[in-house]
Design an enzyme around this catalytic site. Structure first.
Site, mmCIF file in Angstrom:
data_model
loop_
_atom_site.group_PDB
_atom_site.id
_atom_site.type_symbol
_atom_site.label_atom_id
_atom_site.label_comp_id
_atom_site.label_asym_id
_atom_site.label_seq_id
_atom_site.Cartn_x
_atom_site.Cartn_y
_atom_site.Cartn_z
ATOM 1 N N LYS A 9 0.836 -1.205 0.000
ATOM 2 C CA LYS A 9 0.000 0.000 0.000
ATOM 3 C C LYS A 9 0.874 1.261 0.000
ATOM 4 O O LYS A 9 2.093 1.171 -0.036
ATOM 5 C CB LYS A 9 -0.967 -0.021 1.183
HETATM 6 C C1 LIG Z 1 -5.504 -4.214 1.253
HETATM 7 C C2 LIG Z 1 -6.957 -3.922 1.290
HETATM 8 C C3 LIG Z 1 -7.753 -4.201 2.401
HETATM 9 C C4 LIG Z 1 -7.263 -4.990 3.582
HETATM 10 O O1 LIG Z 1 -6.116 -4.493 4.149
HETATM 11 P P1 LIG Z 1 -5.108 -5.497 4.923
HETATM 12 O O2 LIG Z 1 -4.194 -4.541 5.612
HETATM 13 O O3 LIG Z 1 -4.434 -6.308 3.876
HETATM 14 O O4 LIG Z 1 -5.919 -6.304 5.856
HETATM 15 C C5 LIG Z 1 -9.074 -3.795 2.385
HETATM 16 N N1 LIG Z 1 -9.599 -3.173 1.320
HETATM 17 C C6 LIG Z 1 -8.878 -2.908 0.222
HETATM 18 C C7 LIG Z 1 -9.517 -2.190 -0.920
HETATM 19 C C8 LIG Z 1 -7.533 -3.298 0.161
HETATM 20 O O5 LIG Z 1 -6.827 -3.064 -0.941
#
Ligand SMILES: *Cc1c(COP(=O)(O)O)cnc(C)c1O
Length: 375
Positions: A180
């Site tokens: 991210k």
């Molecule tokens: C990555 C993601 C999540 C979940 O996040 P994690 O930290 O991996 O649990 C939720 N929604 C979206 C759109 C994502 O890309």
């Protein structure tokens, strides 16, 4: 293999983490408070509640809103399954609305068609980093007992018409997974415009423990006393990871600028090919781009994906429509329900995009795509 996403960790991040490791606090301590106030400042809210993942942030947000059996949550199928499954875990019914073909974000017209008296939350996703259509969605929920939630796992640091992501919806969630825009290894956060939602989120992520004398039913038992009024879980982000997040935040502006530059480089290099659809930016949107979502409309998505993987490019597909997963299919959700999202999925390939990606890497990917298409 060139990854599609990768964290950017520098010496300052390493130093920040190792300093905490030898301090008094490994978990909830001063760095959690610092990171939370920095996140709140960035989001333009009165507070932030850190948790252990983006999935935990969604679970916490839905719990803080108080959704449960009988409630409906409207969301997009073009997302990571957690946007929906955390609402399902709380007993709510998930209702899918379709997306618009340009941004891949929730289409207000499609949302409007599925709203009922039981709709408690409309959960949009800033797909790829592009903010949701706030004006369109706000107009729909304004006169109802319905909140707007923004899953901003892709979009921290972005804005729409000058308003930062975090202040656009009633409740916003972030993910700090390594791919991210900002990382704490695993981590996430909830921000909200209503301080009561923030307070409930903080209690939920701390096992439901209440220590505030004003909120306890008995307050004269002694300093050890606390009370549990509602169910909660332990989603506390450790101080070690909060220090990493805080140090990462000092570079978010640079990450965003570099992601914007790389995004533009792809768009320039892939322009003019009839088979391709490139990700647009709507007026007023200033995205922190998490994905470069390329679409190929000649039916050869699988072939192009394999071609790129065979040449060492770690492409991804975002996302398998949520209701295609057996969990939802077994509950009767039908394929074909959201045709625009399904078509988007069938054409989509996420190209590598992360701050340390080189211009020459982007050029190599562009060459490979152009070579595949024969031009
Ligand atoms: C990555 C993601 C999540 C979940 O996040 P994690 O930290 O991996 O649990 C939720 N929604 C979206 C759109 C994502 O890309």
């Amino acid at each position: 293999m060139l990854p599609y996403g990768r964290q950017s960790v520098d010496d300052g991040d390493v130093a920040a983490v190792s300093e905490v490791l030898t301090s008094d606090w490994l978990t909830t301590g001063p760095w959690v408070r610092t990171f939370e106030s920095e996140l709140a400042e960035l989001a333009g809210t009165q507070g932030a509640v850190t948790v252990t993942s983006g999935t935990a942030a969604l679970h916490t947000a839905y719990a803080a809103i108080g959704i449960g059996p009988g409630d409906e949550v409207v969301t997009t199928p073009l997302t990571f399954v957690a946007t929906a499954s955390t609402a399902t875990m709380l007993g709510a019914t998930v209702v899918f609305a379709d997306v618009t073909p340009d941004t891949g974000n929730l289409d207000p017209d499609s949302v409007s068609a599925v709203l009922t008296d039981r709709t408690r939350v409309v959960s949009g996703v800033d797909y790829g980093g592009h903010p949701i259509d706030v004006a369109g969605l706000r107009g729909l929920v304004a006169d109802r007992d319905t909140l707007l939630l923004e899953d901003a796992a892709h979009s921290i640091g972005g804005s729409l018409d000058g308003t930062p992501v975090g202040s656009l919806a009633d409740v916003t969630t972030f993910s700090f997974f390594p791919t991210k825009n900002l990382t704490t290894a695993e981590g996430g956060a909830v921000v909200a415009t209503d301080p009561e939602v923030l307070r409930r989120a903080a209690t939920f992520r701390n096992i439901g423990m209440v220590k505030d004398p004003d909120r306890m039913q008995r307050s004269d038992e002694g300093a050890w006393w606390y009370e549990v009024h509602e169910l909660g879980v332990n989603y506390r982000l450790p101080d070690v990871l909060a220090a990493l997040g805080s140090n990462q935040l000092t570079r978010l502006g640079r990450f965003k600028a570099r992601r914007t530059e790389l995004h533009r480089r792809y768009t320039e290099g892939l322009a003019g090919l009839d088979e391709l659809v490139l990700p647009p930016t709507r007026d007023g949107a200033d995205p922190t781009w998490h994905l470069y979502s390329l679409r190929i409309r000649d039916g050869r998505r699988r072939a192009l994906f394999d071609h790129l993987r065979d040449h060492g490019i770690g492409v991804q597909v975002n996302y398998i429509p949520v209701y295609w997963h057996p969990l939802y299919a077994a509950q009767g959700y039908q394929r074909g329900m959201c045709p625009v999202a399904e078509e988007y999925y069938e054409q989509e390939i996420s190209l590598p995009l992360f701050p340390d990606l080189l211009d020459s890497d982007v050029d190599r990917v562009i060459e490979l795509v152009r070579g595949f298409l024969g031009g």
